[in-house]
Scaffold this active site. Structure first.
Site, short mmCIF file in Angstrom:
data_model
loop_
_atom_site.label_atom_id
_atom_site.label_comp_id
_atom_site.label_asym_id
_atom_site.label_seq_id
_atom_site.Cartn_x
_atom_site.Cartn_y
_atom_site.Cartn_z
N SER A 145 39.39 29.58 -23.85
CA SER A 145 39.05 30.64 -24.81
C SER A 145 40.36 31.26 -25.27
O SER A 145 41.39 31.07 -24.60
CB SER A 145 38.22 31.71 -24.07
OG SER A 145 38.14 32.91 -24.81
N TYR A 158 36.36 37.08 -16.74
CA TYR A 158 36.40 36.03 -17.77
C TYR A 158 37.84 35.69 -18.12
O TYR A 158 38.22 34.51 -18.19
CB TYR A 158 35.64 36.55 -18.99
CG TYR A 158 35.37 35.53 -20.07
CD1 TYR A 158 34.27 34.69 -20.00
CD2 TYR A 158 36.20 35.44 -21.19
CE1 TYR A 158 33.99 33.77 -21.01
CE2 TYR A 158 35.93 34.53 -22.20
CZ TYR A 158 34.83 33.70 -22.11
OH TYR A 158 34.57 32.79 -23.11
P1 NAD Z 1 26.06 29.66 -24.44
O1 NAD Z 1 25.54 30.79 -23.64
O2 NAD Z 1 25.49 29.39 -25.80
O3 NAD Z 1 25.96 28.30 -23.63
C1 NAD Z 1 26.35 28.23 -22.29
C2 NAD Z 1 25.82 26.94 -21.70
O4 NAD Z 1 26.19 26.94 -20.31
C3 NAD Z 1 24.28 26.84 -21.74
O5 NAD Z 1 23.91 25.48 -21.93
C4 NAD Z 1 23.87 27.31 -20.35
O6 NAD Z 1 22.61 26.78 -19.92
C5 NAD Z 1 25.01 26.74 -19.53
N1 NAD Z 1 25.17 27.38 -18.24
C6 NAD Z 1 25.34 28.70 -17.97
N2 NAD Z 1 25.42 28.89 -16.64
C7 NAD Z 1 25.30 27.66 -16.07
C8 NAD Z 1 25.29 27.19 -14.74
N3 NAD Z 1 25.41 28.01 -13.69
N4 NAD Z 1 25.12 25.86 -14.52
C9 NAD Z 1 24.96 25.00 -15.57
N5 NAD Z 1 24.97 25.39 -16.85
C10 NAD Z 1 25.13 26.70 -17.09
O7 NAD Z 1 27.64 29.90 -24.52
P2 NAD Z 1 28.76 29.35 -25.51
O8 NAD Z 1 29.22 30.49 -26.32
O9 NAD Z 1 28.35 28.10 -26.17
O10 NAD Z 1 29.94 29.07 -24.47
C11 NAD Z 1 30.33 27.77 -24.07
C12 NAD Z 1 31.74 27.85 -23.52
O11 NAD Z 1 32.65 28.25 -24.55
C13 NAD Z 1 31.91 28.83 -22.38
O12 NAD Z 1 32.78 28.30 -21.41
C14 NAD Z 1 32.53 30.03 -23.06
O13 NAD Z 1 33.28 30.80 -22.18
C15 NAD Z 1 33.40 29.35 -24.09
N6 NAD Z 1 33.75 30.20 -25.22
C16 NAD Z 1 32.80 30.77 -26.02
C17 NAD Z 1 33.20 31.57 -27.07
C18 NAD Z 1 32.22 32.20 -28.02
O14 NAD Z 1 32.64 33.01 -28.85
N7 NAD Z 1 30.94 31.87 -27.97
C19 NAD Z 1 34.56 31.81 -27.30
C20 NAD Z 1 35.48 31.23 -26.46
C21 NAD Z 1 35.08 30.44 -25.42
#
Ligand code: NAD
Length: 263
Positions: A145, A158
């Site tokens: 991130s 985080y």
């Molecule tokens: P999201 O909540 O849409 O998806 C998260 C996914 O992880 C889902 O499929 C959920 O079921 C799964 N998950 C959560 N806990 C779990 C567990 N214990 N075991 C197995 N699966 C699990 O989130 P997102 O925004 O798509 O985030 C995905 C990644 O990208 C994360 O690592 C997040 O930190 C990173 N990220 C997101 C953003 C953003 O702005 N959305 C920015 C930077 C980084």
């Protein structure tokens, strides 16, 4: 249309039932990779997702429900992946967020964020490397991130996990530097997924404004473009990391963030 580039590969994308992971899984499938999905959700909805990706892209898919906070379940998923053909492309994407000041931060939330956002990547990587080394080819893509590069208040666990993941990416890249395996991190800014929608909702409530205004305010604080990054754009970057053009990209933390860390 150019030939699909990943037709002989299998990709395991953790947390791919939603958001960024789903976007990356779809982009890899569009290039012909077979996909192992993982993440939480309704089993029937996940089956529909699998069928739609299989039909749209003509690839094979599988699903494993490992809870990424549990080493034993991750081990079971990696065994399952071996029986599906082995993991050529590992995308460590599963992640959660919790927002609170340090002195108020629930200890169980801290532990869960470190376990899911950081420690799980160690487990999947240690279990994927022997197969990749045997083939002398592999791609490990860690979804860090902008919070792997800079901090924000109220996101201590985080930020710690994502900085840790950027460091782990570099060590993995060094240990594989003389092989056909590369390891890199992607560092997105705001992407409108369920993880971020929760923060939009909290902002709307705090400021007593509507959803659209809350989104604009969140973006205005950090992301100079004023626009969200999309899962499709991140998927295209993941596909690039899998290409031969990226053979010598090793250990980078590549931000796609609308200018967030340029400030
Ligand atoms: P999201 O909540 O849409 O998806 C998260 C996914 O992880 C889902 O499929 C959920 O079921 C799964 N998950 C959560 N806990 C779990 C567990 N214990 N075991 C197995 N699966 C699990 O989130 P997102 O925004 O798509 O985030 C995905 C990644 O990208 C994360 O690592 C997040 O930190 C990173 N990220 C997101 C953003 C953003 O702005 N959305 C920015 C930077 C980084």
């Amino acid at each position: 249309m150019p030939a699909a580039s990943l037709t002989t590969k299998t990709a395991l994308v953790t947390g791919s039932t939603s958001g960024i992971g789903l976007g990356i899984a779809r982009s890899l499938a569009a290039e012909g990779a077979n996909i192992i999905f993982n993440g939480f959700g309704d089993r029937q909805e996940i089956q529909k997702l699998q069928t739609s990706v299989e039909t749209e892209f003509g690839v094979r898919t599988a699903y494993h429900n490992a809870d990424m906070s549990k080493a034993v379940e991750i081990e079971a998923m990696m065994d399952f992946a071996s029986s599906f053909g082995g993991v050529d492309i590992l995308v460590n994407n599963a992640g959660i967020q919790h927002v609170a000041n340090i002195e108020d931060f629930p200890v169980d939330k801290w532990d869960a964020i470190i376990a899911i956002n950081l420690t799980s990547c160690f487990h999947t990587t240690r279990l994927a490397l022997p197969y990749m080394k045997q083939k002398n080819w592999g791609r490990i893509i860690n979804l860090a991130s902008v919070h792997g590069l800079v901090a924000s208040a109220q996101k201590s666990a985080y930020v710690a996990a994502k900085h840790g993941l950027v460091g782990f990416t570099k060590t993995t890249a060094l240990e594989t530097a003389q092989t056909g395996i590369t390891c890199n991190a992607i560092c997105p800014g705001w992407v409108l997924t369920p993880l971020v929608q929760k923060q939009v909702d909290a902002r709307a409530e705090k400021d007593n404004v509507d959803n659209e205004t809350a989104k604009k305010r969140l973006l205005a604080e950090k992301q100079p473009s004023g626009e969200f990054v999309t899962p499709e754009q991140l998927g295209a970057l993941a596909v690039f990391f899998c290409s031969t053009a990226a053979d010598q990209i090793r250990g980078v933390a590549w931000n796609m963030d609308g200018g967030w860390v340029a400030q």
